[in-house]
Design a protein around this motif. Structure first.
Motif, PDB file in Angstrom:
ATOM      1  N   VAL A 285       0.710  -1.151  -0.025  1.00  0.00           N
ATOM      2  CA  VAL A 285       0.106  -0.231   0.192  1.00  0.00           C
ATOM      3  C   VAL A 285       1.069   1.200   0.020  1.00  0.00           C
ATOM      4  N   ALA A 286       0.433   2.296  -0.903  1.00  0.00           N
ATOM      5  CA  ALA A 286       1.002   3.607  -0.829  1.00  0.00           C
ATOM      6  C   ALA A 286      -0.033   4.664  -0.086  1.00  0.00           C
ATOM      7  N   LEU A 287       0.110   4.773   0.878  1.00  0.00           N
ATOM      8  CA  LEU A 287      -0.939   5.611   1.689  1.00  0.00           C
ATOM      9  C   LEU A 287      -0.384   6.939   1.738  1.00  0.00           C
ATOM     10  N   ASN A 288      -1.131   8.272   1.964  1.00  0.00           N
ATOM     11  CA  ASN A 288      -0.830   9.495   2.141  1.00  0.00           C
ATOM     12  C   ASN A 288      -1.266  10.127   3.332  1.00  0.00           C
ATOM     13  N   SER A 289      -0.468  10.723   3.945  1.00  0.00           N
ATOM     14  CA  SER A 289      -0.736  11.453   5.255  1.00  0.00           C
ATOM     15  C   SER A 289      -1.066  13.032   5.313  1.00  0.00           C
ATOM     16  N   ALA A 290      -0.828  13.418   4.052  1.00  0.00           N
ATOM     17  CA  ALA A 290      -1.173  14.856   3.840  1.00  0.00           C
ATOM     18  C   ALA A 290      -1.693  15.253   2.169  1.00  0.00           C
ATOM     19  N   ALA A 291      -2.581  16.187   2.178  1.00  0.00           N
ATOM     20  CA  ALA A 291      -2.672  16.709   0.888  1.00  0.00           C
ATOM     21  C   ALA A 291      -1.932  17.288  -0.018  1.00  0.00           C
ATOM     22  N   VAL A 292      -1.620  16.843  -1.360  1.00  0.00           N
ATOM     23  CA  VAL A 292      -0.824  17.598  -2.007  1.00  0.00           C
ATOM     24  C   VAL A 292      -1.180  18.688  -2.569  1.00  0.00           C
ATOM     25  N   PRO A 293      -0.057  19.981  -2.440  1.00  0.00           N
ATOM     26  CA  PRO A 293      -0.942  21.146  -2.912  1.00  0.00           C
ATOM     27  C   PRO A 293      -0.886  21.125  -4.517  1.00  0.00           C
ATOM     28  N   GLN A 294      -1.839  21.724  -4.983  1.00  0.00           N
ATOM     29  CA  GLN A 294      -2.250  21.757  -6.453  1.00  0.00           C
ATOM     30  C   GLN A 294      -1.846  20.488  -7.199  1.00  0.00           C
ATOM     31  N   GLY A 295      -2.647  19.448  -6.781  1.00  0.00           N
ATOM     32  CA  GLY A 295      -2.297  17.996  -7.031  1.00  0.00           C
ATOM     33  C   GLY A 295      -2.389  17.963  -8.544  1.00  0.00           C
ATOM     34  N   SER A 296      -3.412  18.442  -9.382  1.00  0.00           N
ATOM     35  CA  SER A 296      -3.495  18.185 -10.669  1.00  0.00           C
ATOM     36  C   SER A 296      -2.077  18.738 -11.542  1.00  0.00           C
ATOM     37  N   GLU A 297      -1.594  19.977 -10.892  1.00  0.00           N
ATOM     38  CA  GLU A 297      -0.450  20.486 -11.576  1.00  0.00           C
ATOM     39  C   GLU A 297       0.629  19.558 -11.100  1.00  0.00           C
ATOM     40  N   ARG A 298       0.695  19.101  -9.801  1.00  0.00           N
ATOM     41  CA  ARG A 298       1.719  18.146  -9.716  1.00  0.00           C
ATOM     42  C   ARG A 298       2.027  16.961 -10.522  1.00  0.00           C
ATOM     43  N   MET A 299       0.688  16.330 -10.827  1.00  0.00           N
ATOM     44  CA  MET A 299       0.765  15.060 -11.739  1.00  0.00           C
ATOM     45  C   MET A 299       0.975  15.290 -13.090  1.00  0.00           C
ATOM     46  N   MET A 300       0.917  16.752 -13.452  1.00  0.00           N
ATOM     47  CA  MET A 300       1.345  16.789 -14.975  1.00  0.00           C
ATOM     48  C   MET A 300       2.917  17.147 -15.083  1.00  0.00           C
ATOM     49  N   ALA A 301       3.745  17.290 -13.701  1.00  0.00           N
ATOM     50  CA  ALA A 301       5.110  17.635 -13.812  1.00  0.00           C
ATOM     51  C   ALA A 301       5.617  16.127 -14.153  1.00  0.00           C
ATOM     52  N   PRO A 302       6.811  16.007 -15.060  1.00  0.00           N
ATOM     53  CA  PRO A 302       7.484  14.713 -15.633  1.00  0.00           C
ATOM     54  C   PRO A 302       8.290  14.048 -14.435  1.00  0.00           C
ATOM     55  N   GLU A 303       8.779  14.836 -13.389  1.00  0.00           N
ATOM     56  CA  GLU A 303       9.534  14.242 -12.213  1.00  0.00           C
ATOM     57  C   GLU A 303       8.374  13.481 -11.327  1.00  0.00           C
ATOM     58  N   ALA A 304       7.084  14.007 -11.331  1.00  0.00           N
ATOM     59  CA  ALA A 304       6.196  13.428 -10.343  1.00  0.00           C
ATOM     60  C   ALA A 304       5.681  11.977 -11.163  1.00  0.00           C
ATOM     61  N   ILE A 305       5.395  12.194 -12.526  1.00  0.00           N
ATOM     62  CA  ILE A 305       5.062  10.978 -13.414  1.00  0.00           C
ATOM     63  C   ILE A 305       6.179   9.985 -13.200  1.00  0.00           C
ATOM     64  N   LEU A 306       7.344  10.152 -13.413  1.00  0.00           N
ATOM     65  CA  LEU A 306       8.395   9.579 -13.269  1.00  0.00           C
ATOM     66  C   LEU A 306       8.609   8.595 -11.929  1.00  0.00           C
ATOM     67  N   ALA A 307       8.362   9.512 -10.639  1.00  0.00           N
ATOM     68  CA  ALA A 307       8.415   8.862  -9.314  1.00  0.00           C
ATOM     69  C   ALA A 307       7.383   7.846  -9.062  1.00  0.00           C
ATOM     70  N   LEU A 308       6.025   8.139  -9.612  1.00  0.00           N
ATOM     71  CA  LEU A 308       5.014   7.303  -9.546  1.00  0.00           C
ATOM     72  C   LEU A 308       5.300   5.837 -10.529  1.00  0.00           C
ATOM     73  N   ARG A 309       5.920   5.925 -11.432  1.00  0.00           N
ATOM     74  CA  ARG A 309       6.202   4.655 -12.232  1.00  0.00           C
ATOM     75  C   ARG A 309       7.272   4.015 -11.442  1.00  0.00           C
ATOM     76  N   ALA A 310       8.348   4.932 -11.135  1.00  0.00           N
ATOM     77  CA  ALA A 310       9.272   4.259 -10.339  1.00  0.00           C
ATOM     78  C   ALA A 310       8.818   3.236  -9.122  1.00  0.00           C
ATOM     79  N   MET A 311       7.772   3.898  -8.356  1.00  0.00           N
ATOM     80  CA  MET A 311       7.444   3.263  -7.217  1.00  0.00           C
ATOM     81  C   MET A 311       6.602   2.066  -7.658  1.00  0.00           C
ATOM     82  N   ILE A 312       5.897   2.032  -8.869  1.00  0.00           N
ATOM     83  CA  ILE A 312       5.185   0.741  -9.278  1.00  0.00           C
ATOM     84  C   ILE A 312       6.346  -0.236  -9.577  1.00  0.00           C
TER      85      ILE A 312
END
Length: 292
Positions: free
Chosen positions: A187-214
């Motif tokens: 499980v990948a749980l989250n303890s706090a809201a991510v500010p500007q989540g939509s903008e964060r998930m469009m950033a290349p480094e965030a996409i790569l980090a999510l893929r790296a976790m998988i």
């Protein structure tokens, strides 16, 4: 009889006299030695075997917060999806249909969403992940992808390792965000809201980090607990990272127009697996007959 024309064309042989058999050319045959030095008879580890070993080491290193997926429960008034309960049986039936489809399509990353909040997305996502993990033949990664209003840890009564923002920003390694339940569920749980989540998930480094976790745990199925489709801008930003979406409808509040609008938003972006009716007042008459 020797067909000299074929020998001449294909091998470069020539005959010196008419009617005579051709002879091979006198030039040296150009070739490079195929083997040099001594042959090492020791069995070498293939890249795939090395990869499997790395994945096994990663799974073993994840913090174990529950020793069995059967110990995973919900808090508050949310129904239990434990084995043998009504909700657990429904999740097992959904699991059977889901596994058949994703095996046929070659899909792995499944998003669970709903038209609006309160339909029970997190409940379905967690119950489906637990049901698949109970098979013990498939490993599952459950991600709280509701970046701006994370609540999966509250539903399950678990303590997250920290904010998902630390992973998306590259502050921590992918495996440091993960926890393990039994041998088949991460499980990948989250303890706090991510500010500007939509903008964060469009950033290349965030996409790569999510893929790296998988990639670090190489699960057979990844289930994303997504925000609502119609009211949260994070979901459209996450859709390119998914293979398919399963829609959860609130049997008391979701309207046909909500479902049609959700289908319209998904069209051309990601396949819709189907619609799960939750919180329905309908009762299975067969269950009543069995009880009587």
């Amino acid at each position: 009889m020797v067909n000299t024309r074929i020998l001449e064309q294909r091998l470069g042989w020539r005959s010196t006299e008419e009617g005579a058999e051709p002879t091979p050319p006198t030039r040296a045959i150009g070739h490079a030695p195929m083997l040099q030095g001594r042959i090492n008879s020791a069995r070498r580890t293939s890249p795939s075997a090395q990869r499997r070993a790395e994945v096994e080491d990663t799974w073993a290193s994840l913090p174990l917060i529950l020793d069995s997926v059967d110990h995973l429960t919900t808090k508050g008034k949310t129904p239990s999806f434990a084995r043998g309960t009504a909700s657990g049986t429904a999740m097992d039936q959904l699991r059977t249909q889901l596994m058949r489809v994703i095996a046929d399509k070659g899909w792995k990353r499944i998003g669970i969403s709903s038209p609006s909040r309160g339909a029970g997305r997190s409940f379905v996502a967690a119950g489906l992940a637990a049901s698949i993990a109970r098979l013990e033949t498939a490993r599952v990664l459950l991600i709280d992808a509701d970046l701006e209003e994370p609540g999966l840890h509250d539903l399950l009564g678990l303590r997250p390792t920290g904010p998902l923002e630390s992973l998306l920003s590259g502050s921590i390694e992918p495996e440091d965000q993960l926890q393990r339940i039994g041998s088949s569920l991460a499980v990948a749980l989250n303890s706090a809201a991510v500010p500007q989540g939509s903008e964060r998930m469009m950033a290349p480094e965030a996409i790569l980090a999510l893929r790296a976790m998988i990639d670090c745990v190489a699960p057979d199925v990844v289930i994303h607990d997504l925000p609502p489709l119609l009211s949260d801008p994070v979901t459209p930003a996450l859709l390119p990272q998914l293979d398919a979406v399963l829609l959860v409808a609130d049997g008391l509040r979701t309207t046909p127009a909500d479902i049609l609008e959700s289908e319209r938003l998904l069209e051309g972006l990601v396949p819709l697996l189907g619609v799960v009716l939750n919180k329905s007042e309908d009762r299975d008459p067969r269950a009543a007959r069995r009880r009587s």
